[in-house]
Each structure stands twice: as structure tokens, then as C-alpha cells.
Design a protein around this motif. Structure first.
Motif, PDB file in Angstrom:
ATOM      1  N   LEU A 238       0.699  -1.190   0.014  1.00 57.67           N
ATOM      2  CA  LEU A 238       0.299   0.032  -0.001  1.00 57.67           C
ATOM      3  C   LEU A 238       0.861   1.187   0.007  1.00 57.67           C
ATOM      4  CD1 LEU A 238      -2.589  -0.804   3.042  1.00 57.67           C
ATOM      5  CD2 LEU A 238      -2.528  -1.507   0.782  1.00 57.67           C
TER       6      LEU A 238
ATOM      7  N   THR B   8       0.339   5.608   0.637  1.00 56.50           N
ATOM      8  CA  THR B   8      -0.561   6.663   1.260  1.00 56.50           C
ATOM      9  C   THR B   8      -0.202   7.888   0.234  1.00 56.50           C
ATOM     10  OG1 THR B   8       0.984   7.698   2.874  1.00 56.50           O
ATOM     11  CG2 THR B   8      -0.310   5.937   3.536  1.00 56.50           C
TER      12      THR B   8
ATOM     13  N   ILE C 225       3.642   0.740   2.886  1.00 57.81           N
ATOM     14  CA  ILE C 225       3.123  -0.370   3.672  1.00 57.81           C
ATOM     15  C   ILE C 225       3.317  -1.619   3.199  1.00 57.81           C
ATOM     16  CG2 ILE C 225       1.435  -0.890   5.293  1.00 57.81           C
ATOM     17  CD1 ILE C 225       0.374   2.082   5.132  1.00 57.81           C
TER      18      ILE C 225
ATOM     19  N   MET D  53      -5.533  -5.783   1.976  1.00 57.78           N
ATOM     20  CA  MET D  53      -5.202  -4.500   2.234  1.00 57.78           C
ATOM     21  C   MET D  53      -5.524  -4.035   3.945  1.00 57.78           C
ATOM     22  SD  MET D  53      -6.640  -2.828  -1.339  1.00 57.78           S
ATOM     23  CE  MET D  53      -7.264  -1.398  -0.673  1.00 57.78           C
TER      24      MET D  53
ATOM     25  N   GLY E  54      -5.638  -6.129   6.379  1.00 58.37           N
ATOM     26  CA  GLY E  54      -4.439  -6.600   7.251  1.00 58.37           C
ATOM     27  C   GLY E  54      -3.266  -5.577   7.474  1.00 58.37           C
TER      28      GLY E  54
ATOM     29  N   ALA F   8      -3.203  -2.719   6.602  1.00 58.30           N
ATOM     30  CA  ALA F   8      -3.288  -1.150   7.081  1.00 58.30           C
ATOM     31  C   ALA F   8      -3.433  -1.303   8.636  1.00 58.30           C
ATOM     32  CB  ALA F   8      -4.684  -0.641   6.588  1.00 58.30           C
ATOM     33  N   ALA F   9      -3.995  -2.465   9.204  1.00 54.81           N
ATOM     34  CA  ALA F   9      -4.025  -2.763  10.470  1.00 54.81           C
ATOM     35  C   ALA F   9      -2.732  -2.617  11.395  1.00 54.81           C
ATOM     36  CB  ALA F   9      -5.039  -3.821  10.843  1.00 54.81           C
TER      37      ALA F   9
ATOM     38  N   VAL G 181      -1.073   0.886  11.055  1.00 54.28           N
ATOM     39  CA  VAL G 181      -1.672   1.948  12.252  1.00 54.28           C
ATOM     40  C   VAL G 181      -1.302   1.422  13.685  1.00 54.28           C
ATOM     41  CG1 VAL G 181      -3.968   2.538  13.323  1.00 54.28           C
ATOM     42  CG2 VAL G 181      -3.596   2.566  10.646  1.00 54.28           C
TER      43      VAL G 181
ATOM     44  N   LEU H 263      -1.042   7.040  11.092  1.00 58.32           N
ATOM     45  CA  LEU H 263      -1.200   6.947  10.008  1.00 58.32           C
ATOM     46  C   LEU H 263      -2.914   6.704   9.693  1.00 58.32           C
ATOM     47  CD1 LEU H 263       1.595   4.652   8.965  1.00 58.32           C
ATOM     48  CD2 LEU H 263       1.282   7.067   8.444  1.00 58.32           C
TER      49      LEU H 263
ATOM     50  N   LEU I   8      -5.106   6.288   1.965  1.00 57.30           N
ATOM     51  CA  LEU I   8      -4.195   5.533   1.095  1.00 57.30           C
ATOM     52  C   LEU I   8      -4.727   5.822  -0.484  1.00 57.30           C
ATOM     53  CD1 LEU I   8      -3.089   2.486   0.319  1.00 57.30           C
ATOM     54  CD2 LEU I   8      -5.451   1.639   0.505  1.00 57.30           C
TER      55      LEU I   8
ATOM     56  N   ARG J 182      -2.986   4.198  -3.367  1.00 60.02           N
ATOM     57  CA  ARG J 182      -2.492   3.128  -4.295  1.00 60.02           C
ATOM     58  C   ARG J 182      -2.227   2.010  -3.764  1.00 60.02           C
ATOM     59  NH1 ARG J 182       2.063   3.415  -7.002  1.00 60.02           N
ATOM     60  NH2 ARG J 182       2.946   5.251  -5.712  1.00 60.02           N
ATOM     61  N   SER J 183      -2.418   0.939  -4.181  1.00 62.40           N
ATOM     62  CA  SER J 183      -1.869  -0.317  -3.734  1.00 62.40           C
ATOM     63  C   SER J 183      -1.288  -1.216  -5.096  1.00 62.40           C
ATOM     64  CB  SER J 183      -2.960  -1.062  -3.110  1.00 62.40           C
ATOM     65  OG  SER J 183      -3.672  -1.682  -3.915  1.00 62.40           O
ATOM     66  N   TRP J 184      -0.695  -2.243  -4.819  1.00 63.68           N
ATOM     67  CA  TRP J 184      -0.321  -3.011  -5.907  1.00 63.68           C
ATOM     68  C   TRP J 184      -0.296  -4.499  -5.431  1.00 63.68           C
ATOM     69  CZ3 TRP J 184       2.796   0.983  -4.469  1.00 63.68           C
ATOM     70  CH2 TRP J 184       4.045   0.459  -4.081  1.00 63.68           C
TER      71      TRP J 184
END
Lengths: 101, 467, 366
Positions: free
Chosen positions: C233, C235, C259, C277, C279, C281-282, C285, C291, C296, C298-300
Motif C-alpha cells: 500500500l 499513502t 506499507i 489491504m 491487514g 493497514a491494521a 496503524v 497513519l 491510502l 494506491r496499492s499493488w
């Protein structure tokens, strides 16, 4: 004093509430589109870009371009996707000189 | 987890019409839309527009009211302010509403996310005071704001509609800077006989032009070399027309050279897309019912190819009939019977498109901007950068994205994607189709990590009502 | 002969090797894929990392250390030549721990490794309060961290761009949009592409990432590699929040917080999932509570190129001498080693590194 706006408002008046943008106070129409109301209040540039520091304002007004970004309660928001409510404190992103290097 | 027979994303004409048709057939419908009120962009705020604005906006706009009111149906749940950020197999949709993440699962999904304005990168287009013509219209519909001392630049019917509405409101634009040429008009003539089927559309266009003329607004045709000037906001526009360079001081510049399908959602699902040379854009492949390569997922409206609001409404209804038939709420016979008049209407509605597309092509200089012109607004990448990356071996937009960040910003390539495809196609000599488009990834719209983190505590496989 | 070396695969691994060979005056043709190819080079996390590597094979730890130490001049040279700065920063990195137990277990393993490395393993353990002095935004759930001074990070995309630019500047020929379907050997190598292109070369290096799984056997390699998905991820651009990178999060030079990353055995599926995603993010944070309010953008998902034991494979083909397999999942960390030291191994010079432990004979069926 209100800055000059290049916009004409068809309906004057309406229930107005006080908000602050970048430390200045404005009386905007309650429930109005935040980006539109800030434009009507004479604000042209909403932010500086993190890449070059260029000024930006609303471009698409439909939540697609992300040029009207502002910070509300510490969260970056699209002004054109927010409504005006009383007491809103709106900051420019990366204000306080902390924009990324 | 919210459950519905049909999830509809987007409450514009296609989404609203599909929701009602599906509900009437007995399906439970969850309608997700990021705006606070139904209507989409074309019918923005139609249910609460004040009386004095109605005359300016015109009858076609007010038609949206009936569609919005029809959402009041016991089988339709319309979640306003719901920002969809991911679609997965299931179909399962993740969204954020009032600062909380939510999940919904449907037996079928209809993507009705409409159009975006074609990016029009010209020198100075990132300055405050430069907006899309559509933005000006949204300001008028929703907020009763009119741009004073504005110049409209580009081409296409929306340019005339916005100009006419500004004239009606007593705030005409300073000038119209039109990029289509007399040669375009001549070339379009061969599509005219067929377009006459849609005589209402053509008559409306002629009416708008007459209004603009009566208001005394100067029109420049075949304009080129458009540049917007100003230090920290737009202060003037310059261009070449009639064999000389013009510079006009102004407070706003409103750009428009057509609309293109918003394919973010369908791209994020890696659905196959095709390039339309006539519309100079990609659209998702779909069958005559709007069904995509993923049999559970449908697309209706401008997101599947530009046809306008009336066509979008009809496509929404057609897709809803097929979904109802899929889920055995109506028979094939009844589906076909109900769809026949809709298809007839669609054919008429779309008859004028080839004429309009040919008469008002995109502004050529915005498809191949000068090296110094910013093409990715978010990351401030120039056309010259893209050409340079092509020289470093980049064949497609995902490689230039890695090399120079175009498409990596928060807009996720919405306002640079087609430009990058066009630039690379021109540099490599390959077709736009072969050059391809960004691989769109979630989130479709930004979501905070806090909102996302909460989902980690939800067992995503379990069903629970989080409404 | 078209070229001394044909490099199959134009990602960071292939370009690093190509760059090193070109620097020695050899001629090189790089054969690269298309826009849609699986490309670990544009999906990786960007760490130049030493700690936790080679816990069971000290030679891998040393190889990583050697590369990390060579990165500085490697990056500087690329920047000087191309103007593209890989943004290397080597001021240490963290392994963050949410419990004292896991921290202690890891320290015990590091001590073992340190001994095997003759003491060259400069790390220190930071308790919560010490860590907080270094990273003011660290959250209360973080028990402590291991700060390893040989760790760092770079901008992997800028590295890729700089290598792509400099390989060309040095006279390397890069063929793009190619798919290699076969390789034959007779008076050198002939590399056959699906579009009919044939490249003849004295030697060839197979550095095609996951593509080597299919092509490898045609050159006499086992190439036992598999994909492993990592979701990442990133931000919006933010003011400086994180000072040193960790496996959980790092702040990239442009300002975004990156991340990572999941480890998923899902085959050739590089999609991003809501579950993955959420998991990530958690965890981020929990590590850096501030955070929670970050957007967020973008992700890939990208596919790691993994061997059965996770270590690189450096192997000359027993059937086709002059054909080499070079594959690893740490193409960024090892970029400097591949550029500086691997050419000696390929050219069999006196200074060649001993890479015997990375031979694929270690996977021989017993």
C-alpha cells in the motif's frame, strides 16, 4: 474583507454559517458544496502541490481530479465532495511549512 | 455485509433507471453513489434545484427529476455519500460512508459510473481558474454559481450547452474558442442523413447555437495553439485563429473537448476493453444487454461508451431486464418484449453520435501536447517526460508509470491515462489498443488507513449487517 | 555474433548484470518483455536490506552485506551518469516487534548469525522508549525494535529508470516487447523470440524472473522458482513521519508512506484483495497510529521470484556451458553485487566471488 470573486451568485443570502479556511473566517451557505462556496467566497487557490509548490484550485467539481484537496480534522478531503457545516475548520494541505521535501 | 440481488454503482441516469426497473421486477437493489443526492453529474441536485435556475438549465435537465423520484421504492436502498473503493469477485463491493468502511455483496453488479471529461492538456491548464466546462455546469446546477469573464475553449455539444446556459443567466462567456475546423464539418456531413433520425438532438444543438449568436458571443473556429497564462491563477488565454494570434484577458477558462467513458471500475477488474477510433477512447467490452466478460457484472450508460443521458437511461433499463431474467424474476419472452421498445429508442438516440463525433473531434494539440506541457496533473509529469521514457524502452503506460509516476497520484490516472496512451502510441508507432492503459488498482478512491484497518477485524467471509 | 552477452530479462536483475558487463567493455543485448509482463522490478518494496537474511546460510548474509556496502558508489555512479538519483539512504533499518518474546527470539538468532559472521553484524536493540526517541510517532503497541545499521532503502523505480538509461548510454542494445521462446547452442547461443527475432551471442544470462521457470529447462536448468504474492500500500504524500525504514513501513523520497507486504502462495495471481489491504493497514496503524488519518491512494500486488529456500540461484548450465541462470527475490538489495561482482563470476576471473552455495545443485533430489 471578502476577496473579489470571479463568480456571480444567482441566489444571494441563504442560511450562512461561519467556517475558517487557512486561518481566515468566512460565512458560507450551510449545506452548500464546500468547493463551490469557497470559490464564491473568492478563494482561487486551495493548495500548493507537494511536487512543485504550484497553486491549484477546483478543476472538475465531480470528485475525479483531486485538485481541490483540503484538510479537515487532519484528514485530506476533496472539497467538492464535502458540504458546508457550522464551525468547519479547513486547512491547506501541507500547511505549517511541513510539506514533504 | 449488506446483501442485495443487484448492486448498482452510480446514481446517474443509467443507475437510477436500472435500479427502478430491477426493483419493479422484484429484485432487491442496493444503489451506491458518492454524491449526497441522486442524479449523477448530468442531473446533479435535480430534486432540489430552485425554480429560478430551472429556466436557465432547460427541460432536458429537469427530466432527471422523474428518475430520481422513482428511487422511492421499497425494494431500493439508496446509500448516498457511499464512496466505492474496491470491487472483487463475488461480486463484492467495499465502500466508505460517513468515515466507516462497509462491504456489500450482490448476485449481480451494475457499474454505471458514467463519463469523465477528456483530459485537455494545454499550457497552463493546471492554473486555478481553469476548469472543465462540466465543472462550470455543476457549479451552476448545484450552487447557482456562474463564471464571469469566462472563455470557453475546445469543441463539442457540451461547450454550446454551457455557453447557452450562461447566456440565459445573463453572464455570457467572453468568447468561444472552438478547435474543430470547417474540414471536420464537411467530413461529418456524410453521417448527417443517418443522424437525422435523431432530429431532436440536432435541433437542440441548432437552438443552442442560435442563443449564443443572439447573445453576441464571438466564436472562433479552427483555433489552435491554445495556451492559458497567469502567475498563480488564469489571467488570459491565447490562441491562433483566422490567421493570427489572439490574446484575451479573462478570469476563468472552461475547457472541454468531449467526454470519455470512466473505466476506472472496469479496469480495476481487468475486464477486456476495446479502443474506439471514432470516440478516441477505451470502453469495456459488453454484449447487447450490457454484460461484461465477467458474467455477474454489467455496465450501462456512458461508462460503456458515450451515448448521453437518454441512452444511458435506456441502457440501464435493458441491463436491469437481463439481470431480472438471470435471477428468474422475468421470463426470456417478457424480457425481450420489454426490451424491444427500449432498443428502438436507443437506436434513435445513438443515431446522431457518428455525426457529432466526426464534427467535433478532440483538439489535436491536446492529444499530442508540447514537451513542456504537464499531462499528469497529480505528479506534474510533462509530455516530454513521456516521450523520453518511450526512448528508454517504455512501450506502455504501466512502464512510464514506473519510470516517472504519471498515474500514481490520487486521481489514479483519470486525467492523464488517455493522454499517455496517445503519446506512447505516437512515439512507438503502435496502436492505442496495443499500447494499452493503466492497470487500475484499488482504492478507486482514497480511503484512510484507519477506515481500512477496521475491516481487518471483520471476518470478510462472514456475513453480518454493518449498516 | 551479435553480441558478447544476451541478457534475457530487462528488469533490475538483468539490467544490473548488463550494466556491470558493459562497464568492462563487453557488448550486451538485453531482451525485455512488454508493458503487461509480470515485473517484480516495479512492484518491490525498495529495501536495501541485510537483517534477517541468511539466518540459515551465512553466505547469503555476507553476500547481502557485500552488496549493501557496494550500493553507495553504485548509486552515485548511476546518478552521475544519468541524472536519475536512486535515492539511496543507508542509516539503518528496523525490525519492529509487538511483543518482548518475539524480540528476544530474534535477538537470539541474530547473535548466532553474528558469531558465524565473525562479529560483523552491527545491530542494537531498542526498547519502546528508546525507539520512541528515534521515531516519535511509534505506537504504544510496539514493544521495541532491532536497529540494524547496515540496512537502508532506495527508490527502486528510479533505480530501474537509471539502469535503463545507463545501459543504453553505455552502448547496450535493449530489445523491448519480446518473448523468448527458445535458446539453442551451436558456435555460441541463438536466442529465438516469438516474433521471429533471433539474437546470437557468445554467452547468455537468464534473468527473466518468473519467466525463467518455463525457459530454464530449455537451457538445462532446473529453475525451481515459484511466485509469491506481495501486496503493498502507499499513502498520499505526507510530511516526514517515519525516519528509518522497516519491513512494515517506510516513507519514500516523494513523501508517501509505503506499507508492506503480504506473503501469499496464490500462484500467478497479482491482484490486490480487501483482506490483504485491511491487514496491512491494521499493522501499519498499530505501528504508527498517526497513519489512521492518512489517505491510502494506491496499492499493488506483485509476485516475488522465490526459490525453495528463498535464496538466490547462480548457476552455469551443465548442458550448455556459457548459459547462466541468475535469479533472486532481492533484486534491489543485490543490485550492486550483480553489477560489481557478478561479471567476475560470469567471466571466471581471478576475482570471481565464490557462489557455489547458490548453485541449484542444492535442490538435487535426494
Amino acid at each position: 474583507m471578502k476577496p473579489a470573486s470571479p463568480f456571480r451568485e444567482l441566489q444571494k443570502g441563504g442560511g450562512r454559517v461561519r467556517v475558517t479556511f487557512d486561518g481566515r473566517t468566512f460565512d458560507l451557505r450551510e449545506g452548500g458544496n464546500l468547493a463551490a462556496e469557497l470559490l464564491a467566497a473568492g478563494i482561487r487557490s486551495f493548495r500548493k502541490t507537494p511536487v512543485s509548490g504550484a497553486e491549484r484550485g477546483p478543476f472538475c467539481m465531480m470528485g475525479a481530479c483531486f485538485d481541490c484537496l483540503v484538510v479537515i480534522d487532519g484528514v485530506t478531503r476533496q472539497a467538492c465532495m464535502c458540504e458546508v457545516s457550522a464551525g468547519l475548520v479547513i486547512d491547506r494541505p501541507g500547511a505549517e511549512g511541513e510539506g514533504d521535501a | 455485509m449488506l446483501d442485495a440481488d443487484l448492486i448498482v454503482i452510480g446514481a446517474g441516469p443509467a443507475g437510477m433507471a436500472a435500479a427502478r426497473t430491477a426493483a419493479d421486477a422484484g429484485l432487491s437493489v442496493l444503489l451506491l453513489d458518492e454524491q449526497q443526492r441522486a442524479g449523477g453529474q448530468i442531473y446533479r441536485d435535480v430534486e432540489r434545484v430552485p425554480a429560478e435556475r430551472k429556466k436557465i438549465l432547460g427541460d432536458d435537465y429537469l427530466k432527471g427529476r422523474a428518475l430520481a423520484e422513482a428511487l422511492d421504492h421499497p425494494k431500493i436502498r439508496h446509500l448516498t455519500g457511499a464512496v466505492v473503493w474496491q470491487i472483487e469477485d463475488g461480486p463484492r463491493v467495499a465502500f466508505t460512508r460517513d468515515g466507516a468502511a462497509g462491504l456489500a455483496r450482490g448476485k449481480r453488479l451494475l457499474i454505471a459510473t458514467g463519463a469523465l471529461e477528456r483530459p485537455m492538456p494545454v499550457s497552463g491548464w493546471t492554473l486555478p481558474g481553469v476548469m472543465t466546462a462540466g465543472a462550470a455546469q455543476i457549479l451552476l446546477k448545484q450552487s447557482g454559481l456562474l463564471c464571469e469573464r469566462a472563455v470557453l475553449a475546445g469543441s463539442g455539444p457540451l461547450l454550446y450547452l454551457v455557453a447557452a446556459q450562461m447566456c440565459r443567466a445573463g453572464t455570457p462567456p467572453l468568447v468561444l474558442v472552438e478547435t474543430q475546423t470547417p474540414a471536420d464539418r464537411r467530413a461529418a456531413l456524410r453521417h448527417l442523413p443517418k443522424a437525422l433520425k435523431a432530429w431532436r438532438v440536432l435541433a437542440k444543438g441548432l437552438g443552442l447555437l442560435a442563443e449564443i449568436r443572439r447573445a453576441g458571443v464571438k466564436r472562433y473556429i479552427g483555433a489552435t495553439g491554445i495556451a492559458i497564462h497567469g502567475q498563480d491563477k488564469a489571467e488570459a488565454i491565447s490562441f491562433e485563429a483566422d490567421g493570427r494570434r489572439h490574446q484575451i484577458a479573462c478570469a476563468s477558462v472552461l475547457l472541454h473537448h468531449g467526454v470519455v467513458p470512466n473505466t476506472q471500475a472496469t479496469r480495476s477488474l481487468s475486464l477486456p476493453h476495446v479502443w474506439s477510433e471514432a470516440q478516441r477512447a477505451f470502453s469495456p467490452e459488453r454484449d447487447r444487454w450490457g454484460r461484461t466478460a465477467n458474467t455477474d457484472i454489467f455496465v450501462a450508460g456512458d461508462g460503456g461508451g458515450i451515448g448521453g443521458a437518454v441512452a444511458a437511461k435506456l441502457q440501464g433499463e435493458v441491463a436491469a431486464l437481463e439481470v431480472a431474467c438471470d435471477l428468474e424474476k422475468i421470463s426470456h419472452v417478457n424480457r425481450d418484449r420489454a426490451a424491444a421498445p427500449l432498443r428502438k429508442g436507443l437506436a434513435i438516440e445513438l443515431a446522431a453520435r457518428p455525426f457529432i463525433d466526426r464534427a467535433y473531434p478532440p483538439y489535436a494539440k491536446a492529444l499530442a501536447p508540447a514537451d513542456s506541457t504537464i499531462i499528469c496533473r497529480c505528479e506534474e509529469v510533462t509530455a516530454g517526460d513521456i516521450r523520453r521514457y518511450a526512448g528508454l524502452g517504455c512501450l506502455g503506460p504501466n512502464q512510464t508509470k514506473a519510470f516517472g509516476r504519471p498515474g500514481m497520484g490520487p486521481c489514479q490516472g483519470r486525467y492523464c491515462g488517455l493522454t499517455v496512451t496517445e503519446l506512447l502510441a505516437a512515439e512507438t508507432g503502435r496502436s492505442q489498443e496495443d499500447t494499452g492503459y493503466y492497470r487500475i488498482r484499488p482504492p478507486l478512491k482514497p480511503v484512510t488507513l484507519g477506515e481500512l484497518a477496521v475491516l481487518a477485524e471483520t471476518d470478510l467471509k462472514e456475513q453480518e449487517d454493518i449498516s | 555474433m551479435d553480441t558478447d552477452y544476451a541478457i534475457i530479462g530487462g528488469g533490475v536483475v538483468g539490467l544490473s548484470v548488463a550494466w556491470g558487463l558493459l562497464k568492462r567493455g563487453l557488448t550486451v543485448t538485453v531482451i525485455d518483455g512488454d508493458d503487461g509482463s509480470f515485473r517484480a522490478s516495479r512492484g518491490n518494496f525498495g529495501l536495501v536490506w541485510v537483517q534477517s537474511k541468511g539466518m540459515k546460510q551465512p553466505a547469503y548474509a555476507s553476500w547481502s552485506q557485500r552488496s549493501a556496502a557496494a550500493w553507495n558508489t553504485f548509486a552515485a555512479e548511476l546518478k552521475e551518469a544519468t541524472g536519475f538519483d536512486p535515492e539511496l539512504e543507508q542509516k539503518g533499518g528496523y525490525d519492529l516487534h509487538f511483543s518482548d518474546e518475539t524480540l528476544a527470539e530474534t535477538v537470539a538468532k541474530y547473535e548466532e548469525l553474528k558469531e558465524k559472521l565473525g562479529g560483523n553484524y552491527p545491530y542494537e536493540v531498542l526498547g519502546h522508549n528508546e525507539l520512541r526517541r528515534e521515531e516519535p510517532e511509534i505506537g504504544p503497541k510496539v514493544a521495541g525494535a532491532i536497529l540494524h545499521h547496515q540496512d537502508g532503502h532506495a527508490n527502486p523505480l528510479k533505480l530501474l529508470k537509471a539502469l535503463a538509461g545507463d545501459v543504453r548510454r553505455l552502448g547496450g542494445l535493449v530489445l523491448t516487447g519480446k518473448t523468448v521462446e527458445d535458446v539453442s547452442q551451436k558456435d555460441g547461443f541463438r536466442i529465438h523470440c516469438t516474433d521471429g527475432t533471433i539474437v546470437s551471442a557468445g554467452k547468455t544470462v537468464l534473468s527473466a524472473g518468473l519467466g525463467a521457470a518455463k525457459l530454464g529447462p530449455k537451457l538445462g536448468f532446473r529453475a525451481p522458482i515459484r511466485p509469491q504474492r506481495g501486496q503493498v500500500l502507499i499513502t498520499e504524500k505526507l510530511p516526514r513521519i517515519i525516519h528509518r525504514p522497516s519491513l512494515i513501513a517506510r516513507q519514500v523520497d516523494e513523501g508517501g508512506i509505503q506499507i508492506g507486504a503480504t506473503n501469499e502462495e496464490v500462484g500467478y495471481d497479482d491482484r490486490v484483495t480487501a483482506q490483504g489491504m485491511a491487514g496491512l493497514a491494521a499493522e501499519a496503524v498499530a505501528a504508527y497510529p498517526i497513519l489512521a488519518r492518512a489517505q491510502l491512494v494506491r496499492s499493488w500486488g506483485a509476485l516475488r521470484v522465490l526459490s525453495p529456500d528463498g535464496l538466490p540461484i547462480y548457476q552455469e548450465s551443465p548442458d550448455m556451458p556459457g548459459a547462466f541462470l541468475v535469479t533472486c527475490h532481492s533484486g534491489i538489495t543485490l543490485a550492486a553485487a550483480h553489477a560489481r561482482f557478478l561479471p567476475d563470476w560470469l567471466e571466471k576471473t581471478a576475482g570471481a566471488p565464490d557462489l557455489e552455495v547458490f548453485s541449484e545443485t542444492r535442490f538435487a533430489l535426494s
